[in-house]
Motif scaffolding. Structure first.
Motif, PDB file in Angstrom:
ATOM      1  N   LEU A  48       0.820  -1.210   0.000  1.00 19.14           N
ATOM      2  CA  LEU A  48       0.000   0.000   0.000  1.00 19.14           C
ATOM      3  C   LEU A  48       0.859   1.267   0.000  1.00 19.14           C
ATOM      4  N   GLU A  49       2.128   1.139   0.394  1.00 16.01           N
ATOM      5  CA  GLU A  49       3.048   2.284   0.384  1.00 16.01           C
ATOM      6  C   GLU A  49       3.837   2.412  -0.925  1.00 16.01           C
ATOM      7  N   LEU A  50       3.665   1.460  -1.835  1.00 15.95           N
ATOM      8  CA  LEU A  50       4.496   1.421  -3.036  1.00 15.95           C
ATOM      9  C   LEU A  50       4.367   2.676  -3.904  1.00 15.95           C
ATOM     10  N   THR A  51       3.193   3.282  -3.912  1.00 15.10           N
ATOM     11  CA  THR A  51       2.993   4.458  -4.762  1.00 15.10           C
ATOM     12  C   THR A  51       3.833   5.651  -4.295  1.00 15.10           C
ATOM     13  N   GLU A  52       4.433   5.544  -3.106  1.00  8.99           N
ATOM     14  CA  GLU A  52       5.232   6.655  -2.566  1.00  8.99           C
ATOM     15  C   GLU A  52       6.715   6.558  -2.942  1.00  8.99           C
ATOM     16  N   VAL A  53       7.136   5.438  -3.544  1.00  9.61           N
ATOM     17  CA  VAL A  53       8.568   5.266  -3.825  1.00  9.61           C
ATOM     18  C   VAL A  53       8.925   5.825  -5.196  1.00  9.61           C
ATOM     19  N   GLN A  54      10.221   6.146  -5.351  1.00  9.48           N
ATOM     20  CA  GLN A  54      10.709   6.604  -6.659  1.00  9.48           C
ATOM     21  C   GLN A  54      11.236   5.443  -7.509  1.00  9.48           C
ATOM     22  N   ALA A  55      11.636   4.348  -6.841  1.00  3.90           N
ATOM     23  CA  ALA A  55      12.213   3.222  -7.579  1.00  3.90           C
ATOM     24  C   ALA A  55      11.926   1.911  -6.862  1.00  3.90           C
ATOM     25  N   ILE A  56      11.868   0.840  -7.650  1.00  2.00           N
ATOM     26  CA  ILE A  56      11.740  -0.516  -7.112  1.00  2.00           C
ATOM     27  C   ILE A  56      12.921  -1.327  -7.632  1.00  2.00           C
ATOM     28  N   VAL A  57      13.704  -1.870  -6.719  1.00  2.00           N
ATOM     29  CA  VAL A  57      14.843  -2.734  -7.066  1.00  2.00           C
ATOM     30  C   VAL A  57      14.365  -4.180  -6.999  1.00  2.00           C
ATOM     31  N   VAL A  58      14.518  -4.899  -8.107  1.00  2.00           N
ATOM     32  CA  VAL A  58      14.065  -6.291  -8.179  1.00  2.00           C
ATOM     33  C   VAL A  58      15.296  -7.163  -8.389  1.00  2.00           C
ATOM     34  N   VAL A  59      15.503  -8.141  -7.501  1.00  4.01           N
ATOM     35  CA  VAL A  59      16.803  -8.807  -7.433  1.00  4.01           C
ATOM     36  C   VAL A  59      16.858 -10.174  -8.124  1.00  4.01           C
ATOM     37  N   TYR A  70       1.809 -11.113  -5.497  1.00  4.08           N
ATOM     38  CA  TYR A  70       1.359 -10.492  -4.257  1.00  4.08           C
ATOM     39  C   TYR A  70       0.870  -9.057  -4.473  1.00  4.08           C
ATOM     40  N   LEU A  71       1.374  -8.403  -5.501  1.00  4.05           N
ATOM     41  CA  LEU A  71       0.862  -7.070  -5.852  1.00  4.05           C
ATOM     42  C   LEU A  71      -0.628  -7.163  -6.139  1.00  4.05           C
ATOM     43  N   GLN A  72      -1.000  -8.151  -6.923  1.00  2.00           N
ATOM     44  CA  GLN A  72      -2.421  -8.367  -7.244  1.00  2.00           C
ATOM     45  C   GLN A  72      -3.207  -8.726  -5.989  1.00  2.00           C
ATOM     46  N   GLN A  73      -2.610  -9.566  -5.152  1.00  5.28           N
ATOM     47  CA  GLN A  73      -3.284 -10.004  -3.931  1.00  5.28           C
ATOM     48  C   GLN A  73      -3.509  -8.831  -2.980  1.00  5.28           C
ATOM     49  N   HIS A  79      -0.782  -0.195 -13.081  1.00  6.74           N
ATOM     50  CA  HIS A  79      -0.816   1.151 -13.664  1.00  6.74           C
ATOM     51  C   HIS A  79      -0.655   2.246 -12.602  1.00  6.74           C
ATOM     52  N   GLN A  80      -0.909   1.902 -11.338  1.00  4.14           N
ATOM     53  CA  GLN A  80      -0.707   2.878 -10.260  1.00  4.14           C
ATOM     54  C   GLN A  80       0.789   3.164 -10.027  1.00  4.14           C
ATOM     55  N   LEU A  81       1.650   2.313 -10.573  1.00  7.46           N
ATOM     56  CA  LEU A  81       3.093   2.441 -10.367  1.00  7.46           C
ATOM     57  C   LEU A  81       3.815   2.951 -11.620  1.00  7.46           C
ATOM     58  N   LYS A  82       3.074   3.514 -12.572  1.00  6.56           N
ATOM     59  CA  LYS A  82       3.665   3.852 -13.871  1.00  6.56           C
ATOM     60  C   LYS A  82       4.737   4.940 -13.790  1.00  6.56           C
ATOM     61  N   SER A  83       4.718   5.764 -12.741  1.00  6.52           N
ATOM     62  CA  SER A  83       5.728   6.823 -12.626  1.00  6.52           C
ATOM     63  C   SER A  83       6.999   6.344 -11.923  1.00  6.52           C
ATOM     64  N   ILE A  84       7.017   5.082 -11.494  1.00  7.03           N
ATOM     65  CA  ILE A  84       8.146   4.555 -10.720  1.00  7.03           C
ATOM     66  C   ILE A  84       9.194   3.958 -11.644  1.00  7.03           C
ATOM     67  N   ALA A 131      11.909   0.827  -2.879  1.00  2.60           N
ATOM     68  CA  ALA A 131      11.452  -0.499  -2.468  1.00  2.60           C
ATOM     69  C   ALA A 131      12.417  -1.560  -2.985  1.00  2.60           C
ATOM     70  N   PHE A 132      12.629  -2.592  -2.183  1.00  7.35           N
ATOM     71  CA  PHE A 132      13.411  -3.755  -2.591  1.00  7.35           C
ATOM     72  C   PHE A 132      12.511  -4.975  -2.610  1.00  7.35           C
ATOM     73  N   TRP A 133      12.416  -5.625  -3.762  1.00  2.78           N
ATOM     74  CA  TRP A 133      11.769  -6.925  -3.862  1.00  2.78           C
ATOM     75  C   TRP A 133      12.901  -7.943  -3.835  1.00  2.78           C
TER      76      TRP A 133
END
Length: 258
Positions: A48-59, A70-73, A79-84, A131-133
């Motif tokens: 629920l806080e993901l829309t506040e981040v500037q970047a998501i690091v996926v490892v 889990y995003l769907q869950q 589309h809410q994360l399109k600016s990230i 965010a770090f996934w």
């Protein structure tokens, strides 16, 4: 020459085929198995806080698969994360993200240090939340470096690592095939895989001439430290990435110097 391919089963086949084609005998021994953590209230809050981040690091590709499920869950739409901005540890992870229509930054060197050199992390001054996934225990160094720069981290622990049970059974059988002081190449792609490898060797010692192909500078330094502390003689070859071409070329260079 014997080559022990320690990549996970779903990522090992292409490398094994390429090594076979240039004359290596290959034994499969995956050192890491990735198991999803259960979806929890804590993860729900992080999503629920993901829309506040500037970047998501996926490892890893596993982080993509579990993270998107889990995003769907969590009831968050992509589309809410399109600016990230999205950052992938390597090309395989970037390809997994591309299946969701996501373009990502990819470092030249597929390590934490390589990702920290990306312009989005090195030069942007307005980064305040990332965010770090990731998996349990992974990317600690990178997160610490960013926290020291004042960046807030959303820490998504999506899976954990374990040594596959099949490898615990297979390793003694592989050891039986190795002659005394026979050169044997072993791929070590992370600190976790090195730790599991050491556990296997402690349980079933083998007097081979080990040649370790390790990903990145920090992992090479870790093995050098282990080498000096244990006063063991083994060879260390540093890789820039885990592609078959890189591994075969580095092995060829090493064999040309021995």
């Amino acid at each position: 020459m014997l080559f022990i391919n320690t990549r996970p089963d779903d990522r090992a086949a292409a490398l094994t085929q390429a090594l076979n084609e240039v004359g290596y005998q290959v034994e499969a021994l995956p050192l890491l198995e990735l198991v999803a953590e259960p979806f929890s209230h804590a993860l729900q809050q992080l999503y629920l806080e993901l829309t506040e981040v500037q970047a998501i690091v996926v490892v890893s590709p596993t982080a993509v698969d579990v993270g998107m499920r889990y995003l769907q869950q969590a009831g968050v739409q992509l589309h809410q994360l399109k600016s990230i901005q999205w950052i992938a540890v390597g090309q395989t992870t970037a390809q997994a993200l591309a299946k969701y229509g996501i373009e990502s930054w990819v470092p030249e060197v597929e390590t934490s240090e390589g990702m920290l050199q990306l312009p989005i992390l090195k030069k942007q001054k307005d980064l305040s939340k990332i965010a770090f996934w990731r998996g349990l225990g992974g990317r600690q160094f990178m997160m610490q470096q960013l926290q020291q720069q004042g960046v807030e981290i959303l820490n998504f622990v999506l899976y954990h690592r374990q040594c596959p049970e099949q490898s615990l059974i297979a390793f003694p059988e592989i050891v039986k095939k190795i002659s005394l002081n026979q050169p044997v190449a072993v791929l070590i792609s992370s600190e976790a895989s090195w730790n599991y490898w050491q556990q296997l060797c402690n349980q079933c010692p083998c007097k081979a001439e080990w040649v370790y192909l390790v990903l990145g500078t920090r992992l090479a330094q870790l093995l050098q430290t282990a080498q000096s502390q244990a006063m063991q003689g083994f060879n260390i070859i540093q890789l820039e990435n885990l592609s078959a071409s890189e591994i075969i070329q580095r092995m060829s260079d090493w064999k040309g110097h021995v």
